[in-house]
Design an enzyme around this catalytic site. Structure first.
Site, PDB file in Angstrom:
ATOM      1  N   GLU A 142     -10.531  -4.461  -6.010  1.00 12.02           N
ATOM      2  CA  GLU A 142     -10.456  -3.810  -6.829  1.00 12.02           C
ATOM      3  C   GLU A 142     -10.971  -3.007  -7.039  1.00 12.02           C
ATOM      4  OE1 GLU A 142      -9.594  -2.673  -9.980  1.00 12.02           O
ATOM      5  OE2 GLU A 142      -9.955  -4.056 -11.028  1.00 12.02           O
ATOM      6  N   CYS A 169     -12.464  -2.006 -16.293  1.00  6.61           N
ATOM      7  CA  CYS A 169     -11.499  -0.842 -14.903  1.00  6.61           C
ATOM      8  C   CYS A 169     -10.153  -0.438 -15.454  1.00  6.61           C
ATOM      9  CB  CYS A 169     -10.708  -1.929 -13.597  1.00  6.61           C
ATOM     10  SG  CYS A 169     -11.188  -3.780 -13.641  1.00  6.61           S
TER      11      CYS A 169
END
Ligand SMILES: Cc1cc2nc3c(=O)[nH]c(=O)nc-3n(C[C@H](O)[C@H](O)[C@H](O)COP(=O)(O)OP(=O)(O)OC[C@H]3O[C@@H](n4cnc5c(N)ncnc54)[C@H](O)[C@@H]3O)c2cc1C
Length: 1013
Positions: free
Chosen positions: A768, A802
């Site tokens: 990720e 994020c």
């Protein structure tokens, strides 16, 4: 007067009397009001029309100046409900042009009708208009309390403006109204003449950072703004009432009320009151508390007893958060409680002077009957009703010699929309008394029945109706949740920090953890604690001199040893039954639940997570354990047998797994990655981020305590550059799970793609790698929501998620207003250490991050316009603070609009239309999260199709994904792999296998059910 009549008989008598006086006084046909009523009826008949109609009304004030926009929205909304519309309307809609004479005419009609509808409940847009409405009421012997509309105060500029408007209102109103001749019918109670001017105030409008998580800071700021208003009100012999808003604000509102009216200058002031909501379960306790306080104060107060205006909101918020709703769930319970609390007020009327705020004739009649029973002096009770509602009841009450006060709001339509929507909901709610009596014509006897009788009623339908009589259920909330089967997985409810008990637990945990700072955390390899020559120091970003703990710094040899131990542990863990592995996760979840505030406290200190964010982190970790346990069991068996042939489809683990974790969700992300791997049967090594090894050490210990063998999960803190390559390249490592920067993620992918000698499998990489997330703000967006959503997404946890928003792409039409409010709201955020909930924004993770972010800010200054540089100088020496920065007029290609910054820096970009906005939004190498604020059904549909991101959020913030509800993860350069917390995630840790067995022997075979055939 009471004689021998029981309270119920007397209530019935008063009720009948009231009903008798209403006769002939109902809305008449061919008046504009009648048209409104028809519209309301129409929407009441059909929930889908109601939703579209109310949504249309909600957006109209924002687009009033644009004919094209009005006609476009009309078409879009009504098309959604078109199969329910009368045929001529459907035809009309189809041929309605967006421009031209006809369009102009339709837009004008829509404008006119929306304004007229609003004017039905809102007395005017300025004081003058409100004054005329009040003067007209006075002719009918009804007095008033006035309210200045406006609730969603986002900025300190708006809060100060609101305060100034109140001061003006008091001056202006008292100057005129105090000069009016006395009117006994309006103002005389048993003690004499009451103030002519009565003002209602909503406290949340006085302070933009009103937040019950910090009751003291909130109270201090609100009192400072309220005091001058009160002084002026008192000086002008007027009355003040404090309104009650949503449940989460109740305790702090009561606190402010008690504090300020205990102050010397206000303590002997009797002309003050507060609204209390009977639909709250806590109502009785709150009134008891107020009574004790009023006695101590020595001067009585007024209590406006209402049932409450936020039922839909409260039940929705509770359902979303998994909280017990603070409100009653049956209408009759609210009614019964209303009657009980009316009795309490009447019993204590010398201290808590009762104002009955209801349009329900049974509730009103019951109060009158009680007043008789307790022989209250005449005119001691006050009846309060809302402007534009139940006018015939007001007239009837006046005729019966009662004092009637009308709650009269005034102000602009835009800030008044929340109020208007509450009124529309109230008037059309299935269980509204007004609807039952005026629209559905339920019989008087039924309407006047004692609501307590429904406590024993067995019929759900009747128990859930206005006073229990109409057999329809309410808005779907409660009945829906009852009829649905319980989900197998439910998210862990977040802590509600508006509750004092949770705030105290959090504070106690912070104190407790503080006493444990500075300890050493060795490696945990094969269950052995290993000290290393060098140690990693974990520092509190809020106070850089505070050491949170020292973690061992693994060397390559340590990593190799851990991998070897994992290899040896693999067969036994692989062959451990899935249920046993899943149970380890469930036990870990339970341990975390029991230690939730302590774990949050560790994150507050180690990573400067604000309270709510830290709590959400723990909840997410718990969710990952429960969810993956559940998912692995779901995946564990699949048979497809036919006679004579057994087919088993099943999964087996891949092997040793290295987890390389980030610091920004220091518990949840490592926990999710580790437990997914473990429950799938893979021995796992956790290398936490250098900035958050302490919380990771707690995680690994919890997993051991929960029964995961010590060689199956190992703790290997270290420096990424040193041990990272071994954890990735080692030929025995089968899976690498990484969350972090794009640079490292791509490097890992490259390194893992090699297949060295002796490695007889291809490594699986799950990464990720961040994003450059954008929120599009459409030209019809609700700006209160949009500004709030962008600020929360951009600056929550200092932009270090994020999913954080780093680009706001705003359509031209709204650009200037949005920009101004965004800047002011950002300026209003308070900056300071994370352990103190006064502060919305804390420091960034470390000095390196601070320098990197400051570098981007410098770059931004060269490329674009720096519209706001927040000020963190007060804390500069204390920790790693970077205040929020907002850049405007940003080019979509500018560095700060293309590169991930991971800090509190927001780029605001102007787009001329939605096509351009979408091109900009999609125009980066990332595809993680994205958002849209829009009230156009067509634009929402288009953005759903064309905004290509992993997680798209519409009309809400873009952070805060929940396990199972919003499985999380992106594509393009945002990551490789399936979404965390989603149904495909575990598959990445598994290899599917199929076994087929021929079970036939010489022509006989067991049946598929196990019986011989
Ligand atoms: C003068 C005045 C001032 C007001 N000030 C405030 C204020 O400061 N704060 C505030 O919140 N409200 C305030 N209100 C609004 C008030 O809460 C609503 O108008 C009122 O609740 C309507 O109640 P009713 O007795 O008129 O109608 P009814 O139709 O008898 O009752 C409606 C009430 O029942 C509740 N209800 C509906 N379904 C259910 C269910 N399934 N379970 C439990 N309860 C249910 C509704 O939420 C609503 O509160 C004020 C009202 C007046 C008249």
């Amino acid at each position: 007067m009471l004689g021998h009549a029981s309270l119920d008989e007397l209530t019935l008598r008063f009720g009948k009397d009231l009903f008798a006086r209403l006769e002939g006084d109902r809305p008449t046909v061919f008046t504009p009001r009648w048209l409104d009523d028809r519209m309301m009826e129409w929407s009441m008949d059909d929930e889908s029309i109601k939703i579209q109609l109310f949504r249309l009304i909600d957006v109209l004030p924002a687009i009033l100046n644009s004919t094209t926009s009005i006609t476009r929205h009309l078409k879009e909304y009504l098309e959604l409900a078109q199969h329910r519309l009368p045929l001529p309307m459907r035809w009309g809609l189809r041929w309605l042009p967006e421009k031209g004479l006809l369009a102009d005419w339709v837009a004008r009609a829509a404008r006119f009708n929306a304004t007229r509808l609003a004017r039905r409940f809102i007395a005017g847009s300025n004081v003058q208009e409100a004054l005329s409405a009040i003067a007209a009421m006075r002719k009918h012997n009804q007095t008033f309390t006035i309210d200045l509309l406006g609730e969603a105060v986002l900025t300190e500029v708006e809060a100060l403006h609101y305060q100034a408007q109140y001061l003006e209102l008091v001056e202006g109103l008292t100057r005129t109204v105090n000069a009016w001749p006395d009117n006994d019918a309006c103002e005389r109670d048993h003690l004499g003449l009451m103030p002519k001017v009565n003002i209602s105030v909503k406290l949340s409008s006085l302070f933009s950072q009103f937040d019950p998580i910090d009751p003291h800071g909130t109270a201090r700021a609100v009192k400072d703004r309220l005091r001058p208003i009160l002084q002026l009100i008192r000086q002008h012999q007027a009355f003040v009432n404090i309104d009650m808003e949503q449940f989460s604000y109740k305790d702090v509102t009561l606190q402010i009320f008690e504090d300020i009216f205990m102050e010397e200058e206000f303590r002997d002031w009797p002309h003050v009151g507060i609204a209390i909501q009977a639909y709250l379960r806590s109502c009785g306790d709150d009134l008891a508390r107020l009574l004790a306080w009023a006695r101590k104060r020595g001067t009585p107060i007024w209590v406006r007893l209402v049932k409450g205006a936020y039922w839909d909101y409260e039940t929705t918020i509770a359902a979303q958060n998994g909280w017990v709703p603070p409100v009653f769930l049956h209408k009759w319970e609210s009614d019964v409680n209303y009657e009980q609390q009316t009795r309490f007020l009447i019993e204590n009327y010398t201290w808590l002077r009762p104002a009955i705020g209801s349009h329900n004739i049974r509730s009103i009649a019951h109060a009158m009957a009680l007043a008789e029973e307790y022989r209250l002096p005449p005119r001691c009770l006050e009846f309060q009703l809302l402007y534009g509602m139940a006018d015939p009841i007001k007239t009837a009450l006046v005729k019966m010699g009662q004092r009637v006060r009308v709650y009269t709001p005034y102000g602009q339509l835009l800030p008044g929309m929340a109020y208007l929507v509450r009124r529309l909901l109230e008037n059309t709610a299935n269980q509204s008394f007004l609807r039952a009596s005026f629209i559905e014509h339920i019989s008087e006897d039924e309407l006047l029945m004692n609501p307590a009788h429904h406590a024993t009623s067995t019929s759900h339908a009747s128990a859930d109706s206005p006073n229990g009589h109409v057999g329809k259920d309410h808005a779907g909330h409660e009945t829906a949740s009852r009829s649905k089967p319980l989900p197998a997985f439910a998210n862990e409810p977040l802590a509600d920090f508006s509750q004092e008990s949770n705030r105290k637990r959090m504070q106690a945990a912070l104190d407790q953890v503080k006493a444990q700072l500075g300890l050493a955390y060795p490696l945990l390899i094969q269950g052995e604690e290993i000290a290393t020559p060098a140690w990693i120091e974990s520092i509190n970003p809020s106070h850089k001199n505070q050491l949170i703990g020292k973690a061992a710094q693994a060397r390559v040899a340590d990593a190799e040893r851990a991998i070897q131990a994992a290899v040896e542990a693999f067969p036994a863990w692989r062959d451990t039954p899935v249920v046993d592995r899943a149970n380890c996760l469930k036990r870990a979840a339970q341990i975390m639940r029991e230690r939730r505030f302590e774990l949050s406290a560790w994150m507050v200190y180690e990573c400067a997570k604000p309270w709510r964010e830290a709590d959400a982190d723990v909840c997410e970790a718990i969710d990952f354990c429960e969810y993956y346990a559940h998912e692995m069991i779901r995946l564990s068996h699949h048979h497809r047998d036919v006679p004579g042939e057994e087919n088993e489809y099943f999964y087996e683990p891949r092997g040793v797994c290295s987890v390389i974790a980030p610091w920004n969700f220091p518990l949840a992300i490592p926990c999710g990655m580790v437990v997914a791997s473990l429950v799938a049967g893979n021995p796992t090594i956790l290398k936490p981020a250098e900035q958050s090894p302490v919380i990771a050490a707690h995680l690994v210990r919890i997993l051991h305590q929960a029964g995961v063998p010590k060689s199956v999960v190992q703790f290997l803190p270290g420096i990424g550059e040193e041990v990272g390559p071994t954890l990735v390249k080692h030929p025995e490592v089968a899976i690498i799970v990484f969350t972090g920067s794009r640079h490292v993620g791509l490097l890992i992918n490259q390194q893992a793609s090699a297949t060295p000698q002796g490695q007889n499998f291809v490594k699986k990489v799950i990464t990720e790698m961040g994003g450059k997330n954008a929120i599009i703000v459409d030209d019809d967006a609700d700006l209160d929501e949009a500004v709030h959503g962008v600020v929360a997404s951009a600056f929550g946890y200092q932009g270090q998620k994020c999913s954080a928003c780093s680009r706001a792409i705003v359509l031209e039409h709204n650009y200037e207003t949005f920009k101004t409010r965004l800047i002011e709201m950002t300026r209003s955020l308070q900056i300071g250490p994370a352990e103190d909930p006064t502060y919305a924004v804390g420091p960034v993770i470390d000095e390196e991050a601070r320098q990197r972010i400051l570098g981007y800010i410098e770059k931004g200054k060269q490329e674009c316009h720096l519209a706001l540089a927040g000020d963190a100088s007060a804390w500069a020496h204390e920790g790693f603070y970077v205040a929020p920065h907002v850049f405007t007029e940003v080019s979509p290609q500018a560095t700060i609009a293309q590169e991930e910054i991971f800090g509190p820096v927001l780029a605001v970009i102007k787009a001329k239309d939605l096509s351009e906005a979408l091109a900009i939004a999609n125009g980066t190498p990332y595809a993680l999260t994205g958002g849209l604020f829009s009230r156009s059904p067509a634009n929402i549909a288009r953005v759903r199709r064309e905004f290509r991101v992993g997680n798209l959020y519409i009309n809400r913030k873009i952070t805060g994904a929940l396990v199972d509800r919003q499985p999380f993860g992106g594509f393009k350069l945002s990551g490789i792999g399936s979404k965390a917390g989603g149904p495909d995630y575990l598959l990445q840790f598994l290899t599917p296998r199929v076994i087929t067995e021929n079970t036939m022997r010489h022509g006989f075979a067991p049946s598929t059910s196990g019986e011989p055939s």
